[in-house]
Design a protein around this motif. Structure first.
Motif, PDB file in Angstrom:
ATOM      1  N   ALA A  17       1.527  12.955   5.415  1.00  0.00           N
ATOM      2  CA  ALA A  17       1.613  12.504   6.690  1.00  0.00           C
ATOM      3  C   ALA A  17       0.518  11.525   6.867  1.00  0.00           C
ATOM      4  O   ALA A  17      -0.426  11.651   6.565  1.00  0.00           O
ATOM      5  CB  ALA A  17       1.503  13.896   7.939  1.00  0.00           C
ATOM      6  N   LEU A  18       0.938  10.493   7.597  1.00  0.00           N
ATOM      7  CA  LEU A  18       0.009   9.409   7.706  1.00  0.00           C
ATOM      8  C   LEU A  18      -0.101   9.275   9.345  1.00  0.00           C
ATOM      9  O   LEU A  18       0.969   8.958   9.935  1.00  0.00           O
ATOM     10  CB  LEU A  18       0.464   8.214   7.179  1.00  0.00           C
ATOM     11  N   LEU A  19      -1.296   9.511  10.018  1.00  0.00           N
ATOM     12  CA  LEU A  19      -1.315   9.314  11.201  1.00  0.00           C
ATOM     13  C   LEU A  19      -2.289   8.239  11.889  1.00  0.00           C
ATOM     14  O   LEU A  19      -3.291   8.063  11.456  1.00  0.00           O
ATOM     15  CB  LEU A  19      -1.899  10.723  11.742  1.00  0.00           C
ATOM     16  N   ILE A  20      -1.715   7.454  12.590  1.00  0.00           N
ATOM     17  CA  ILE A  20      -2.218   6.245  13.138  1.00  0.00           C
ATOM     18  C   ILE A  20      -2.796   6.016  14.457  1.00  0.00           C
ATOM     19  O   ILE A  20      -1.683   6.199  15.477  1.00  0.00           O
ATOM     20  CB  ILE A  20      -1.256   4.898  12.706  1.00  0.00           C
ATOM     21  N   PHE A  47      -0.296  17.437   3.675  1.00  0.00           N
ATOM     22  CA  PHE A  47      -1.589  16.731   3.327  1.00  0.00           C
ATOM     23  C   PHE A  47      -1.506  15.662   4.263  1.00  0.00           C
ATOM     24  O   PHE A  47      -0.601  14.758   4.286  1.00  0.00           O
ATOM     25  CB  PHE A  47      -1.655  16.118   2.059  1.00  0.00           C
ATOM     26  N   ILE A  48      -2.378  15.599   5.136  1.00  0.00           N
ATOM     27  CA  ILE A  48      -2.631  14.762   6.477  1.00  0.00           C
ATOM     28  C   ILE A  48      -3.814  13.750   6.091  1.00  0.00           C
ATOM     29  O   ILE A  48      -5.027  14.123   6.003  1.00  0.00           O
ATOM     30  CB  ILE A  48      -2.650  15.386   7.831  1.00  0.00           C
ATOM     31  N   VAL A  49      -3.373  12.308   6.316  1.00  0.00           N
ATOM     32  CA  VAL A  49      -4.372  11.403   6.340  1.00  0.00           C
ATOM     33  C   VAL A  49      -4.320  10.529   7.551  1.00  0.00           C
ATOM     34  O   VAL A  49      -3.325  10.188   8.024  1.00  0.00           O
ATOM     35  CB  VAL A  49      -4.260  10.460   5.025  1.00  0.00           C
ATOM     36  N   MET A  80      -0.078   2.359  -5.702  1.00  0.00           N
ATOM     37  CA  MET A  80       0.287   3.017  -6.603  1.00  0.00           C
ATOM     38  C   MET A  80       1.838   3.865  -6.062  1.00  0.00           C
ATOM     39  O   MET A  80       1.798   4.890  -6.449  1.00  0.00           O
ATOM     40  CB  MET A  80      -0.578   4.000  -7.355  1.00  0.00           C
ATOM     41  N   ASP A  81       2.479   3.142  -5.022  1.00  0.00           N
ATOM     42  CA  ASP A  81       3.491   3.920  -4.557  1.00  0.00           C
ATOM     43  C   ASP A  81       3.485   5.161  -3.738  1.00  0.00           C
ATOM     44  O   ASP A  81       4.037   5.954  -3.927  1.00  0.00           O
ATOM     45  CB  ASP A  81       4.541   4.190  -5.700  1.00  0.00           C
ATOM     46  N   THR A  82       2.148   5.334  -3.327  1.00  0.00           N
ATOM     47  CA  THR A  82       2.085   6.300  -2.329  1.00  0.00           C
ATOM     48  C   THR A  82       2.808   6.302  -1.305  1.00  0.00           C
ATOM     49  O   THR A  82       3.039   5.457  -0.657  1.00  0.00           O
ATOM     50  CB  THR A  82       0.386   6.377  -1.966  1.00  0.00           C
ATOM     51  N   SER A  83       3.331   7.550  -1.130  1.00  0.00           N
ATOM     52  CA  SER A  83       4.424   7.597   0.011  1.00  0.00           C
ATOM     53  C   SER A  83       4.046   8.762   1.010  1.00  0.00           C
ATOM     54  O   SER A  83       3.340   9.566   0.725  1.00  0.00           O
ATOM     55  CB  SER A  83       5.809   7.845  -0.742  1.00  0.00           C
ATOM     56  N   TYR A  84       4.719   8.595   2.300  1.00  0.00           N
ATOM     57  CA  TYR A  84       4.579   9.692   3.208  1.00  0.00           C
ATOM     58  C   TYR A  84       5.939  10.035   3.611  1.00  0.00           C
ATOM     59  O   TYR A  84       6.905   9.564   3.980  1.00  0.00           O
ATOM     60  CB  TYR A  84       3.647   9.198   4.217  1.00  0.00           C
ATOM     61  N   ASP A  85       5.884  11.620   3.967  1.00  0.00           N
ATOM     62  CA  ASP A  85       7.099  11.952   4.390  1.00  0.00           C
ATOM     63  C   ASP A  85       7.269  11.587   6.060  1.00  0.00           C
ATOM     64  O   ASP A  85       8.368  11.293   6.486  1.00  0.00           O
ATOM     65  CB  ASP A  85       7.199  13.654   4.621  1.00  0.00           C
ATOM     66  N   VAL A  86       6.150  11.459   6.730  1.00  0.00           N
ATOM     67  CA  VAL A  86       6.175  11.374   8.057  1.00  0.00           C
ATOM     68  C   VAL A  86       4.955  10.366   8.335  1.00  0.00           C
ATOM     69  O   VAL A  86       3.911  10.487   7.838  1.00  0.00           O
ATOM     70  CB  VAL A  86       5.726  12.571   8.818  1.00  0.00           C
TER      71      VAL A  86
END
Length: 254
Positions: A17-20, A47-49, A80-86
């Motif tokens: 997850a990526l939180l902005i 894994f939350i960033v 490197m094509d890092t992706s997030y589910d949410v």
């Protein structure tokens, strides 16, 4: 470029997850929601960033404060094509989140959740936001004042709100000057086929008028809108369950 972020969980977790955060906030402001995501249960862990945006949490700003510059600054989180589910964006962070859509890997299904996003302001509203920013960063409210004004918030939330103000560079006021006219709702009209967007809108009786239902395009595929009765602008503090309900958690209920 300096990478500055708070992380929760393990990089080997099953989901990401990526939180902005919004303006005058910081990555730490997501602490409460992060605790719900890690772990959801014994099978689903995130894994939350949460990055710190330009001119926030001690990060230096620059001369470019357009929304597109904030999105470009987050590009390293997609190397490197890092992706997030949410991906979740609150307020100002919501406008940044929808600006990230071109960066998302096309082979990865992604859920984007916008919490009372700042998508559309009139010139008068933008000027009011500018003046409010200057006032609140010049006279930072103490924790106890936030607690008295927001009884639904935890003390931790109030501490993090005050901390966000104290670590915000006042040059971030340029956000309001360099994004005029403030209009980003058009970014919701062409949602990529691998992206699903949910917009959670606060109750105008309890919010601060950041997001209105008329700001959100209608009849757009893969775009869902939910108005939250009795909930103010700080949805992650007041109603985190609404956010969790918007996250696809197949197999989460055991």
């Amino acid at each position: 470029m300096t990478i500055s972020a708070t992380q929760w969980g393990s990089p080997t977790a099953t989901r990401r997850a990526l939180l902005i955060h919004g303006i005058t906030m910081s990555s730490n402001s997501w602490e409460g929601l992060a605790q719900l995501l890690f772990p959801v249960n014994r099978l689903i862990r995130f894994f939350i960033v949460a990055p710190n945006l330009l001119a926030h949490a001690g990060r230096q700003g620059n001369t470019d404060y357009r929304i597109s510059a904030f999105a470009e600054d987050l590009r390293p989180y997609f190397v490197m094509d890092t992706s997030y589910d949410v991906i979740i964006g609150h307020s100002f962070g919501g406008a940044v989140a929808v600006s990230l859509l071109p960066f998302l890997p096309k082979m990865k299904e992604t859920t984007v959740i916008l919490l009372d996003p700042g998508l559309e302001f009139t010139e008068e509203q933008n000027k009011m936001n500018l003046n409010l920013f200057l006032k609140e960063t010049a006279n930072i409210k103490p924790v106890d004042m936030h607690m008295a004004k927001n009884p639904a918030w935890s003390r931790r939330d109030c501490v993090l709100r005050t901390l966000g103000f104290s670590m915000c560079d006042r040059t971030a006021v340029e956000v309001f000057r360099q994004n005029s006219p403030w209009s980003f709702k058009s970014l919701l009209k062409n949602i990529p086929p691998h992206v699903q967007i949910t917009v959670l809108v606060s109750d105008p009786k309890f919010g601060v008028g950041i997001c209105n239902l008329e700001h959100i395009p209608r009849d757009v595929e893969r775009l869902n809108v939910r108005a939250l009765t009795g909930i103010g602008h700080w949805i992650q503090y007041e109603c985190p369950d609404a956010i969790m309900d918007a996250i696809p958690l197949s197999g989460a209920r055991l």
